[in-house]
Design an enzyme around this catalytic site. Structure first.
Site, PDB file in Angstrom:
ATOM      1  N   ASP A  33      -4.890 -92.217   0.021  1.00 20.97           N
ATOM      2  CA  ASP A  33      -5.112 -93.057  -1.372  1.00 20.97           C
ATOM      3  C   ASP A  33      -6.177 -93.958  -1.178  1.00 20.97           C
ATOM      4  OD1 ASP A  33      -4.523 -93.608  -4.237  1.00 20.97           O
ATOM      5  OD2 ASP A  33      -3.894 -95.491  -3.129  1.00 20.97           O
TER       6      ASP A  33
ATOM      7  N   GLU B 171      -9.239 -89.505  -0.976  1.00 23.22           N
ATOM      8  CA  GLU B 171      -9.435 -89.911  -2.111  1.00 23.22           C
ATOM      9  C   GLU B 171     -10.666 -90.699  -1.814  1.00 23.22           C
ATOM     10  OE1 GLU B 171      -7.541 -91.668  -6.513  1.00 23.22           O
ATOM     11  OE2 GLU B 171      -7.079 -92.608  -4.586  1.00 23.22           O
TER      12      GLU B 171
END
Length: 719
Positions: free
Chosen positions: A340, A377
């Site tokens: 993330d 990401e």
């Protein structure tokens, strides 16, 4: 991290006579280990300072299940990045299990409420989670073979939400690790054609204060407290270490079914938020050592949008991340990670982005991760945070440009088909650099964050009032289309079109070169009633609803069929970029076709005029090798269009293998080259092309051909 710091003494490790505890607190003046009994009585033991700022102590008589925390002494000097407060009972960053939750009415701040820089010396015991001593146990059953990314199909799912409403899972197991491991659940994933589950965060997390104040809780889990501890709420047998065992049992069950386990991991920030937030662990251990701070050192330097950013330019903080990753691979058996806001992890001491960051170099080169899937990401909210395409050969990346363009193409919001061809080719404009393959592109249309695929075709605007933020949260850039009615409709024509469009989205992400990622429930029309930011909705709005209608069951069956087709034909999942290269036989004979080209529907390849036709809504994707070929039509126009099939050498016969159209709309018998048929509006059609496989066969077919033959190679490689 060329000289990796020694961290093997950190955390709590059982010995023959008790347990050894270690904590890195480099600027502390004293550290106490607080041993907590079942009735919340505490015994504080002073620890000894050793090398590298590591405090340690061995305590006899400790057994698995022992609760503990740390009290860290030092100066209260916020202007120096020092917020030491021994009244705060702190979670061990290396804790393998965490018990209990946060009492948000209790003394969880290190300061007096409303006065961020004035210390609060009220004891926090009873208001904060506790660390748990966990015994070493065998790793889960390893998977027989970790697949290459070219064979991988990812299913992004939520451990709790996937089974909380599953009718075949026993009620006491629903929403748990054991629920996901239940035989009928795994059978569903296998039948669908999934090769890897990507689990939304399972590192132990807590809710943010502002969510709790609304009477809700964090559902997605992007608010980590412990990087080693499985989230205890997903366990069924208690939280004193059973969560570790249950997680391993889940991994074993998935591995035995040949399904890999990828974790969505949040190392970029923690649940403590900004300096005004709760002090639960690392801020109290050493605010300045663990977190990025502003120049005045009084505030957190936030490039995550979540209040704080973990400072991976500090070697010991980076080592914490590396140790956690290794633990989840070696001890917990996982097969990959999705990072993330990965860009945050690659910032130096000045908060600047550096792709040769020691942490990234360590991940790239450590043999523990040699066959582990690494997915970024590739952005954060800081300066130069958008880094799509920059992560290098070992990595795959979420491709938001694929997501945005595919959404726009199928709603008719972009001119022409040039970019569609580029995205279908594996986005070589972004990822085709030295050492990278098409699988670097994670091709997705939806994710946990945003509309579900059903809602993408059912709502023009978000419906987030249930989140309690006056519909201000969540993106307004949805690129969605409700197809004539906002929300749930009982109009069969609208619903038929919506389900067809979902199939078009599915087909585009599955058939594009790269790695497809599906979101759990999209394959049978899961809806969040227009909520595109359901991070705080731990209720049926977010849980997968397994009560599907016949229309959506048909969609699921077609998605299953398409995934099966992709799995059976490597040509549909090439592990190299295709650039209009000639196809030859083993002995070098030219078969006069190419590995990838684009057809215009008029019996030939796309011309320059076709590529620049802004009104064009039809594109044929032709791929072939020596023995096999497919021609797939993508048509986003509302009206049907008659096309003529290319002749020899492209094929000697065509058969429709899959389509998103209604039953009866398309021919079911083989089609001759040069013949015509009608492509329905807004549809995808996959045709298997039977091809000549020898030069002699090709010559014979060309001699017999009575129709125009397009043999000139197109000068256009991709759009």
């Amino acid at each position: 991290m060329t000289s990796e710091p020694e961290t093997s003494t950190l955390g709590a490790r059982l010995t023959g006579d008790g347990a050894l505890f270690g904590l890195w607190a480099p600027r502390a003046t004293q550290v106490e280990l607080s041993l907590i009994s079942d009735d919340m009585q505490q015994r504080n033991v002073k620890m000894a300072l050793g090398e590298r700022g590591i405090w340690s102590i061995e305590v006899p008589g400790i057994e698995a299940g022992q609760l503990y925390g740390y009290r860290v002494h030092g100066p209260w000097a916020p202007s120096e990045g020092s917020r030491f407060n021994p009244a705060r009972l702190l979670v061990d960053p290396y804790a393998r299990a965490i018990s209990g939750g946060v009492d948000f009415r209790g003394p969880i701040l290190d300061h007096i409420p409303g006065h961020d820089y004035t210390i609060d010396e009220t004891d926090s015991i009873g208001a904060v989670p506790l660390s748990v001593v966990v015994a070493d146990t065998p790793a889960p059953t390893p998977i027989a073979r970790r697949r290459p990314m070219a064979e991988t199909v990812i299913h992004e799912l939520h451990v709790r939400g996937f089974t909380k409403s599953h009718p075949l899972v026993p009620e006491h197991l629903r929403g748990s690790y054991a629920g996901l491991a239940y035989p009928e659940v795994i059978a569903y994933l296998k039948d669908l054609g999934i090769s890897a589950v990507e689990l939304l965060p399972v590192h132990h997390f807590v809710s943010e204060p502002f969510i709790v104040a609304k009477g809700m809780r964090n559902y997605w889990g992007y608010n980590t407290l412990g990087f080693f501890a499985p989230h205890s709420f997903y366990a069924t047998r208690g939280n004193r270490g059973s969560q570790v065992a249950e997680f391993k049992e889940m991994v074993s069950a998935l591995h035995e079914a040949d399904i890999e386990v990828i974790l969505d991991v949040v190392y970029n920030h923690t649940a403590e938020g900004g300096h005004a937030g709760p002090t639960l662990s690392m801020r109290g251990i050493d605010h300045h050592a663990y977190y990025r701070l502003t120049n005045d050192k009084r505030n957190d330097y936030d490039v995550t949008g979540c209040g704080n950013s973990v400072d991976t330019s500090e070697p010991m903080a980076a080592a914490l991340v590396m140790d956690s990753l290794k633990y989840w691979v070696q001890e917990m058996g996982v097969d990959g990670f999705r990072f993330d806001l990965a860009t945050t992890l690659l910032r130096d001491r000045n908060h600047h982005l550096v792709h040769d960051h020691p942490l990234k170099v360590a991940i790239d080169t450590d043999p523990v991760f040699s066959d582990i899937k690494l997915i970024a990401e590739p952005w954060d909210v800081g300066p130069y945070g958008y880094q799509v395409g920059s992560y290098g050969p070992r990595w795959s990346e979420w491709n938001d440009r694929f997501r945005d363009h595919v959404r726009d193409y199928w709603r008719g919001a972009v001119p022409g088909v040039q970019e569609l061809a580029t995205r279908l080719s594996g986005s070589p404009d972004i990822f085709d650099t030295e050492g990278r393959r098409p699988q670097a592109s994670i091709n997705f249309v939806t994710a946990h964050d945003g509309f579900t695929m059903h809602d993408l075709v059912s709502y023009d605007v978000k419906k987030n009032l249930a989140n309690g933020e006056s519909n201000r949260d969540g993106t307004d850039n949805n690129r969605s289309w409700n197809h004539g009615w906002e929300g749930i409709s009982d109009d069969d024509d609208i619903n038929d079109l919506r389900s067809r469009q979902v199939l078009n989205f599915m087909a585009t992400q599955i058939l594009a070169q790269g790695t497809p990622m599906l979101v759990a429930g999209d394959e049978f029309g899961r809806s969040q009633l227009g909520n595109n930011n359901a991070y705080c909705q731990d209720n049926p709005l977010s849980w997968v609803n397994w009560d599907t209608s016949p229309r959506w069951e048909d969609v699921r069956e077609r998605v299953t069929g398409l995934l099966s087709l992709r799995a059976a034909h490597p040509l549909l999942r090439s592990d190299r970029y295709l650039y209009h290269s000639e196809v030859t036989t083993a002995d070098g004979a030219n078969l006069r076709r190419v590995d990838l080209t684009w057809m215009n529907g008029e019996q030939g390849q796309m011309s320059e005029d076709d590529w620049h036709d802004r009104s064009r809504r039809l594109l044929g994707m032709y791929s072939s090798n020596e023995n096999d070929a497919f021609l797939t039509w993508f048509h986003s126009g509302a009206d049907p269009i008659e096309i003529t099939l290319p002749g020899v050498p492209w094929a000697k016969e065509y058969t429709i293998y899959w389509h998103s159209a209604a039953l009866g709309e398309l021919p079911t018998t083989p089609l001759e080259p040069g013949s015509s048929f009608t492509v329905p509006g807004r549809s995808t059609i996959v045709m298997r092309a039977e091809v000549p496989t020898t030069a002699a066969e090709l010559a014979e077919l060309e001699a017999e051909a009575e129709y125009s033959i397009d043999v000139e190679p197109s000068t256009k490689i991709f759009g």
